[in-house]
Design an enzyme around this catalytic site. Sequence first.
Site, PDB file in Angstrom:
ATOM      1  N   ALA A 123       0.834  -1.197   0.000  1.00  0.00           N
ATOM      2  CA  ALA A 123       0.000   0.000   0.000  1.00  0.00           C
ATOM      3  C   ALA A 123       0.873   1.253   0.000  1.00  0.00           C
ATOM      4  O   ALA A 123       1.805   1.385   0.797  1.00  0.00           O
ATOM      5  CB  ALA A 123      -0.914   0.000   1.223  1.00  0.00           C
ATOM      6  N   CYS A 167      -4.439  -8.975   4.200  1.00  0.00           N
ATOM      7  CA  CYS A 167      -4.208  -7.685   4.863  1.00  0.00           C
ATOM      8  C   CYS A 167      -4.612  -7.757   6.335  1.00  0.00           C
ATOM      9  O   CYS A 167      -5.745  -8.129   6.661  1.00  0.00           O
ATOM     10  CB  CYS A 167      -4.992  -6.583   4.169  1.00  0.00           C
ATOM     11  SG  CYS A 167      -4.755  -4.956   4.938  1.00  0.00           S
TER      12      CYS A 167
END
Length: 336
Positions: A19, A104
């Site tokens: 990210a 995640c």
Amino acid sequence: MWKIGNIKISSQVVLAPMAGITSLSYREFMKPFGVGYSVSEMISDAGISYHNDKTLEYLATSKLDRPVALQLFGSDIKRTLKALSIINDELKIDYDILDLNFGCPVHKVTSNGAGSAWLKDSKKLYQYVKSVVEHSPKPVTAKIRLGYDQKHILAFKKNIAALEKAGVKAIAIHARTREELYSGEPHYDLLKDLQKKMHVPLIISGNIFSLDDAIKALKITKAQAVMVARGALGNPYLITQIDKYLSKKIKLSDISPRENIKYCRKLSRQLIQEKGEKTGVSILRSIAPKFIDGFKGAKTWRNKIAQTIKSQEDLETILTQIEKELKQYGRKESRN
């Protein structure tokens, strides 16, 4: 050479999704080092469904960055399928692989039932992935962790079975639980010889910071490929070292700080061209310092980059000063 569905992969090194990092310019920068295929930043199916401009930027691809996987995350199959339709039918994005994020660990993601939250129920995971596979024109892969927490640390066995049954073409496993985030040593021992028990390629992930780390992970798990993330941040040549060893059994020496500074300069230009100077420099404050290592005084320069640069010119000035210092004083030029 190996395959994900009908997609040929030339290297056993996969660039992991990160990210805020693996935007198009970063993936293009990393590709020549020996990346077999890269994975985009994880992309919200909700953001795509609502045509959020920021989210749609994550879908950018290029001819250089191939093969490439777009990684989606979500918790509702209807919304995921809507996002898939927008990607393929409306926007006609040019990509090769659809990757689903079930790894995640961030609370903001898992609290909504996405990311690692899926690892708690293999039956629901199966139904979700099966539906995605049926509607995807591209081969589907999945990224998971060992489990949600210590209680579910062996959940990967049921989840792998569910994913294979649902039709995925490869599975990447980060050898930690969601609870462990990125701390502690990855549990490769729990994945011993796992590839031999699977029907699709296994891609192993977790703490790959050196060639020896990659060799160890692959030796224990017998995985088809290794996924590199933070280990290549500031050290892109690590990808080349792993690729050359796996393909030709050649162990390449580390590069010099001067060479790595040249790579930092190249990435900064590509990133700023993609993001614009303000956003690009903001990102570079965290990335560029990682390129500065292996010589006395490196810490001071890293801090200066992180705390003072406001423009591409500022960064260029500092990199030039470092190069002059290395040349003038003949600093040791091997990365540590």
